[in-house]
Design an enzyme around this catalytic site. Structure first.
Site, PDB file in Angstrom:
ATOM      1  N   ARG A  85     -38.351 -41.936  -8.413  1.00  0.00           N
ATOM      2  CA  ARG A  85     -39.780 -42.285  -8.516  1.00  0.00           C
ATOM      3  C   ARG A  85     -40.044 -43.130  -9.750  1.00  0.00           C
ATOM      4  O   ARG A  85     -41.016 -43.898  -9.793  1.00  0.00           O
ATOM      5  CB  ARG A  85     -40.631 -41.009  -8.492  1.00  0.00           C
ATOM      6  CG  ARG A  85     -40.595 -40.316  -7.134  1.00  0.00           C
ATOM      7  CD  ARG A  85     -41.331 -38.992  -7.157  1.00  0.00           C
ATOM      8  NE  ARG A  85     -40.696 -38.016  -8.008  1.00  0.00           N
ATOM      9  CZ  ARG A  85     -39.756 -37.151  -7.631  1.00  0.00           C
ATOM     10  NH1 ARG A  85     -39.354 -37.142  -6.386  1.00  0.00           N
ATOM     11  NH2 ARG A  85     -39.224 -36.302  -8.479  1.00  0.00           N
ATOM     12  N   GLU A 138     -30.978 -26.655 -14.941  1.00  0.00           N
ATOM     13  CA  GLU A 138     -31.185 -25.211 -15.061  1.00  0.00           C
ATOM     14  C   GLU A 138     -29.872 -24.470 -14.787  1.00  0.00           C
ATOM     15  O   GLU A 138     -29.492 -23.546 -15.495  1.00  0.00           O
ATOM     16  CB  GLU A 138     -32.273 -24.769 -14.081  1.00  0.00           C
ATOM     17  CG  GLU A 138     -32.789 -23.380 -14.402  1.00  0.00           C
ATOM     18  CD  GLU A 138     -33.959 -23.017 -13.509  1.00  0.00           C
ATOM     19  OE1 GLU A 138     -34.420 -23.880 -12.747  1.00  0.00           O
ATOM     20  OE2 GLU A 138     -34.387 -21.851 -13.584  1.00  0.00           O
TER      21      GLU A 138
HETATM   22  P1  AMP Z   1     -36.671 -32.784 -16.821  1.00  0.00           P
HETATM   23  O1  AMP Z   1     -35.335 -33.424 -17.056  1.00  0.00           O
HETATM   24  O2  AMP Z   1     -36.604 -31.285 -16.838  1.00  0.00           O
HETATM   25  O3  AMP Z   1     -37.727 -33.334 -17.767  1.00  0.00           O
HETATM   26  O4  AMP Z   1     -37.107 -33.145 -15.338  1.00  0.00           O
HETATM   27  C1  AMP Z   1     -37.673 -34.389 -15.048  1.00  0.00           C
HETATM   28  C2  AMP Z   1     -37.213 -34.938 -13.733  1.00  0.00           C
HETATM   29  O5  AMP Z   1     -37.216 -33.950 -12.703  1.00  0.00           O
HETATM   30  C3  AMP Z   1     -38.145 -36.048 -13.288  1.00  0.00           C
HETATM   31  O6  AMP Z   1     -37.377 -37.117 -12.782  1.00  0.00           O
HETATM   32  C4  AMP Z   1     -39.031 -35.406 -12.237  1.00  0.00           C
HETATM   33  O7  AMP Z   1     -39.259 -36.292 -11.175  1.00  0.00           O
HETATM   34  C5  AMP Z   1     -38.279 -34.153 -11.771  1.00  0.00           C
HETATM   35  N1  AMP Z   1     -39.117 -32.934 -11.809  1.00  0.00           N
HETATM   36  C6  AMP Z   1     -38.927 -31.854 -12.613  1.00  0.00           C
HETATM   37  N2  AMP Z   1     -39.838 -30.899 -12.389  1.00  0.00           N
HETATM   38  C7  AMP Z   1     -40.651 -31.366 -11.411  1.00  0.00           C
HETATM   39  C8  AMP Z   1     -41.819 -30.835 -10.733  1.00  0.00           C
HETATM   40  N3  AMP Z   1     -42.337 -29.630 -11.015  1.00  0.00           N
HETATM   41  N4  AMP Z   1     -42.412 -31.616  -9.790  1.00  0.00           N
HETATM   42  C9  AMP Z   1     -41.903 -32.837  -9.506  1.00  0.00           C
HETATM   43  N5  AMP Z   1     -40.821 -33.385 -10.084  1.00  0.00           N
HETATM   44  C10 AMP Z   1     -40.185 -32.658 -11.039  1.00  0.00           C
END
Ligand code: AMP
Length: 176
Positions: free
Chosen positions: A59, A96
């Site tokens: 996205r 995770e």
């Molecule tokens: P992070 O690395 O934990 O910051 O996760 C960010 C990535 O995971 C981004 O590319 C988001 O598109 C996706 N992502 C993580 N959590 C969500 C969520 N609750 N809803 C949609 N996309 C998420």
């Protein structure tokens, strides 16, 4: 930004129990919403020298491409391991459960170029932190990071700021 917020679809327990997936495809499908999101994400950088936007699969490609056009700069993709066709450098980051790797073309950034990171959402910040490391390893300078959605409880913006990265977000949602 209340309009933008209402254009995002929240899907409970997707992709697994306890996660609320913030689905931005409903916002992207709305002409005014998409335009406002892209304008808002680009605005703080409009009067700065940005050489390229780095967008994170998938996205981040849609928003990042539009932001790059608005800033009249180039666009550089960061993709999951094995997807880019030329020589790459990779960066591991924690999920995770387990780890993942994202990659950039080794010659995508000219040393000294000022790069803006774009993605749809920041949660833990692990993905964006890995992107910032890739940019630094290619000799680029991280000029900032722009996200449509922040999940503040997960602390991603603090993580990026601890690396000295300037951040900008349009909408915050409580929870995970
Ligand atoms: P992070 O690395 O934990 O910051 O996760 C960010 C990535 O995971 C981004 O590319 C988001 O598109 C996706 N992502 C993580 N959590 C969500 C969520 N609750 N809803 C949609 N996309 C998420």
């Amino acid at each position: 930004m209340s309009d933008l917020r209402s254009l995002i679809r929240s899907i409970p327990d997707y992709p697994k129990p306890g996660i609320i997936f913030r689905d931005v495809t409903t916002l992207m499908g709305d002409a005014r919403g998409f335009k406002a999101a892209v304008e808002g994400m680009a605005a703080p950088y409009a009067n700065e020298k940005i050489d390229a936007v780095v967008g994170i699969e998938a996205r981040g490609f849609i928003l990042g491409g539009a932001v790059a056009d608005r800033l009249s700069c180039g666009f550089i993709p960061i993709r999951k391991k094995g997807k880019l066709p030329w020589k790459t450098i990779g960066q591991q980051y924690a999920l995770e459960y387990g780890v993942d790797i994202i990659e950039i073309h080794e010659d995508a950034i000219t040393p000294g170029q000022r790069i803006l990171i774009v993605d749809d959402l920041i949660a833990t910040g692990g993905t964006a932190e890995a992107a910032a490391k890739l940019i630094s390893r290619t000799g680029g300078l991280v000029a900032g990071a722009s996200f449509l959605v922040d999940l503040p409880e997960l602390g991603g913006l603090d993580l990026l700021r601890s690396h000295g990265v300037r951040t900008h977000t349009l909408i915050a949602f409580e929870g995970h």
